[in-house]
Each structure stands twice: as structure tokens, then as C-alpha cells.
Design a protein around this motif. Sequence first.
Motif, PDB file in Angstrom:
ATOM      1  N   ARG A   1       0.829  -1.208   0.000  1.00  0.00           N
ATOM      2  CA  ARG A   1       0.000   0.000   0.000  1.00  0.00           C
ATOM      3  C   ARG A   1       0.864   1.260   0.000  1.00  0.00           C
ATOM      4  O   ARG A   1       0.886   2.021   0.969  1.00  0.00           O
ATOM      5  N   SER A   2       1.575   1.417  -1.093  1.00  0.00           N
ATOM      6  CA  SER A   2       2.421   2.599  -1.264  1.00  0.00           C
ATOM      7  C   SER A   2       2.117   3.206  -2.626  1.00  0.00           C
ATOM      8  O   SER A   2       2.255   2.541  -3.655  1.00  0.00           O
ATOM      9  N   LEU A   3       1.680   4.467  -2.634  1.00  0.00           N
ATOM     10  CA  LEU A   3       1.356   5.125  -3.891  1.00  0.00           C
ATOM     11  C   LEU A   3       2.580   5.226  -4.791  1.00  0.00           C
ATOM     12  O   LEU A   3       2.486   5.026  -6.012  1.00  0.00           O
ATOM     13  N   ALA A   4       3.733   5.512  -4.201  1.00  0.00           N
ATOM     14  CA  ALA A   4       4.960   5.632  -5.001  1.00  0.00           C
ATOM     15  C   ALA A   4       5.296   4.299  -5.669  1.00  0.00           C
ATOM     16  O   ALA A   4       5.619   4.257  -6.868  1.00  0.00           O
ATOM     17  N   LEU A   5       5.232   3.193  -4.914  1.00  0.00           N
ATOM     18  CA  LEU A   5       5.518   1.871  -5.487  1.00  0.00           C
ATOM     19  C   LEU A   5       4.553   1.541  -6.615  1.00  0.00           C
ATOM     20  O   LEU A   5       4.953   1.012  -7.659  1.00  0.00           O
ATOM     21  N   CYS A   6       3.263   1.843  -6.413  1.00  0.00           N
ATOM     22  CA  CYS A   6       2.267   1.560  -7.447  1.00  0.00           C
ATOM     23  C   CYS A   6       2.536   2.373  -8.711  1.00  0.00           C
ATOM     24  O   CYS A   6       2.407   1.863  -9.831  1.00  0.00           O
ATOM     25  N   ASN A   7       2.928   3.634  -8.542  1.00  0.00           N
ATOM     26  CA  ASN A   7       3.236   4.476  -9.705  1.00  0.00           C
ATOM     27  C   ASN A   7       4.470   3.975 -10.441  1.00  0.00           C
ATOM     28  O   ASN A   7       4.499   3.966 -11.683  1.00  0.00           O
ATOM     29  N   TRP A   8       5.488   3.540  -9.704  1.00  0.00           N
ATOM     30  CA  TRP A   8       6.695   3.000 -10.347  1.00  0.00           C
ATOM     31  C   TRP A   8       6.385   1.677 -11.048  1.00  0.00           C
ATOM     32  O   TRP A   8       6.901   1.411 -12.131  1.00  0.00           O
ATOM     33  N   MET A   9       5.556   0.877 -10.411  1.00  0.00           N
ATOM     34  CA  MET A   9       5.174  -0.398 -11.033  1.00  0.00           C
ATOM     35  C   MET A   9       4.457  -0.151 -12.349  1.00  0.00           C
ATOM     36  O   MET A   9       4.720  -0.804 -13.363  1.00  0.00           O
ATOM     37  N   TRP A  10       3.530   0.808 -12.356  1.00  0.00           N
ATOM     38  CA  TRP A  10       2.772   1.129 -13.582  1.00  0.00           C
ATOM     39  C   TRP A  10       3.705   1.676 -14.659  1.00  0.00           C
ATOM     40  O   TRP A  10       3.599   1.305 -15.829  1.00  0.00           O
ATOM     41  N   ALA A  11       4.611   2.560 -14.262  1.00  0.00           N
ATOM     42  CA  ALA A  11       5.555   3.151 -15.227  1.00  0.00           C
ATOM     43  C   ALA A  11       6.428   2.073 -15.852  1.00  0.00           C
ATOM     44  O   ALA A  11       6.709   2.099 -17.059  1.00  0.00           O
ATOM     45  N   ALA A  12       6.854   1.100 -15.044  1.00  0.00           N
ATOM     46  CA  ALA A  12       7.674   0.008 -15.577  1.00  0.00           C
ATOM     47  C   ALA A  12       6.866  -0.861 -16.538  1.00  0.00           C
ATOM     48  O   ALA A  12       7.357  -1.268 -17.595  1.00  0.00           O
ATOM     49  N   ALA A  13       5.619  -1.131 -16.181  1.00  0.00           N
ATOM     50  CA  ALA A  13       4.792  -2.040 -16.980  1.00  0.00           C
ATOM     51  C   ALA A  13       4.442  -1.478 -18.341  1.00  0.00           C
ATOM     52  O   ALA A  13       4.292  -2.232 -19.310  1.00  0.00           O
ATOM     53  N   ILE A  14       4.317  -0.167 -18.460  1.00  0.00           N
ATOM     54  CA  ILE A  14       3.924   0.422 -19.755  1.00  0.00           C
ATOM     55  C   ILE A  14       5.137   0.904 -20.554  1.00  0.00           C
ATOM     56  O   ILE A  14       4.970   1.438 -21.657  1.00  0.00           O
TER      57      ILE A  14
END
Length: 299
Positions: free
Chosen positions: A254-267
Motif C-alpha cells: 500500500r504505497s502510492l509511489a511503489l504503485c506508480n513506479w510499477m505502472w511506469a515500468a509495466a507500460i
Amino acid sequence: MDGSDYPNYIVTSSSDSKEIPNAEEREDEESEDDVEGMREFKVDDSTRKLWRLVCKRKNQGCQWMLRGKETAEKMWTISKFYTRHTCDMGDLPDDHCNLDTNMIVAVLVGDIAKSPRYPIKDCITAVLKVYRKTVSRQKTYLGHRRAHEIVYDGTHVYGVYDIKLLIAVGMDANGVIFPLAFVIAANESTNTWGLFLNYLRQHVIKDRMGICVISDRNAGILNNMFNLHRWQPPFAYHRHCLRHLKANFKKAYRSLALCNWMWAAAIEHQEKKFHLQMETIRRADEEAFYWLNTIDKDK
């Protein structure tokens, strides 16, 4: 109490008694009546033995109140109901507090089934025509998203019957989503998904090659994509739905920063930039980094 804790039945204590399937539906009925009557109410007390609604303008001395309580027979009765509002309504805001997401979804489902990209401004207009209230863009967006999930995702069918609705949709070169097929099934299992995918191949996909199938990681879907010859390369290629993947990742971390980095990596399309994003995640949380590395990157 939340929706799952509402009593199973409500029985009125008057001679005109009627059963209501659950208290959530009772609140929905009150919501519709009060939205149309330009009234607002709120939950004043809520326990497993008592449930009470009052007028939102109780501080003005308004006596409107509905109270239900559980009986010894484990049934629920409306023990008190003051039907008249004595408050000054004043100028009610358009965004009525009882005009909730469920009521918005009920209005939008039909239009979103016809047009997946039904604009938010048209959603607001549709709700206005039904309830004579202009809802906020945020509330409309939440209703639009939920209606889209109901129409286009494999989902529970709520009501008397415990069944599932499995749906396949396609996307054209302009990014427009359109329905392909659906089935009503008793459950979401390997067998039901296998039958659905076989019929989809036989009657819709036919001899087309190179089909990209995007789904969540449901075991029934994955088993069939692995075992059915006509759904393997070069006939079809399976990929994970990024939205579902992000939702699962967010539950674990539950970390907004981790989720944003994960999304950036995936796309990311460039391998070098992908590895830079993954390295950022590793430095921030090694456990999250290893969680992501358990997923097949080709997917």
C-alpha cells in the motif's frame, strides 16, 4: 454497519406489513423517494440490533425518523417511522447526499452497454433526467467505472440466483471496445471457462491467427489457455491485464509511489528504461521488487 452487515429482512409493524429482502434495499428505496422529494437523510445509529435514519436537518428540529430493530425471532421490524419532515429545506445542493453510486449505476448500465466510452458529461445528463439532480463529476466517474465493470468484466450476478456472467470483448484499431460474446454460468471454473473459450473460438474467432487475449490471473482462464491447442501460439497469445495486476500489487504493498513506479515500468516500451524503473522499486522495497519478478515478463 457496512452493506454486508445489514439485516436480512425488515418487516413493518403496521397492518400493511411487507417483507423487504434486506435493509440495503430499504435504504435504496428511501434514497430514491427522498431524492425525488428533495430530502436528505443520514444514518444516525447503526448496530447489529438497531438501525436508525434521521433527517440531515435534525439540528433544525426536524422529527423525520425511521428506526428498525431486531426481534427475538431474528427478524427486523420498523418500530418507529415519523413520515413528515418539519425542517426548512432551503436551497438544496444539486449533488444530493443520498444520490449514491448504486443509484447512478442503475441509470448508466444500459447506456454503457451500448457505448463503452459513454462520456462523463452525458452520464451527468442521464442522471439529471431521471432524478432531476446534477451530480458531481467525481461521483459520476465512480458510477461510470462501476457500471463499466458490471458490463464488461466477468462478474457476479447479484440477486436471487448465485451465478456468474462471463464476458469477452474486443478492441479495434481506434481503441474502441465492443462486445464479442457472453455466457451465464453456474460458477467460474476451469470447465465453464473451457466451454466458453471453445465456443468463442468456434463461432466468433474461427480461423483467425495471432489473437491477443488479455485477462486477469483467474485459474480457469490460465488452465485453458495453457491446455487448449487452439488458444496457444501461433493461434493466440495470452497477456495479463495490467489493471488487475496493479490492483493485486496495491493490496500487497500500500504505497502510492511503489504503485506508480510499477505502472511506469509495466507500460515502458524501452528495455533500458524498464530496468531503470525496476531498479527504483528494488531500492525502495526489495520485497516488492521480488514480488514483481515472479511474474512472467513476456506476459
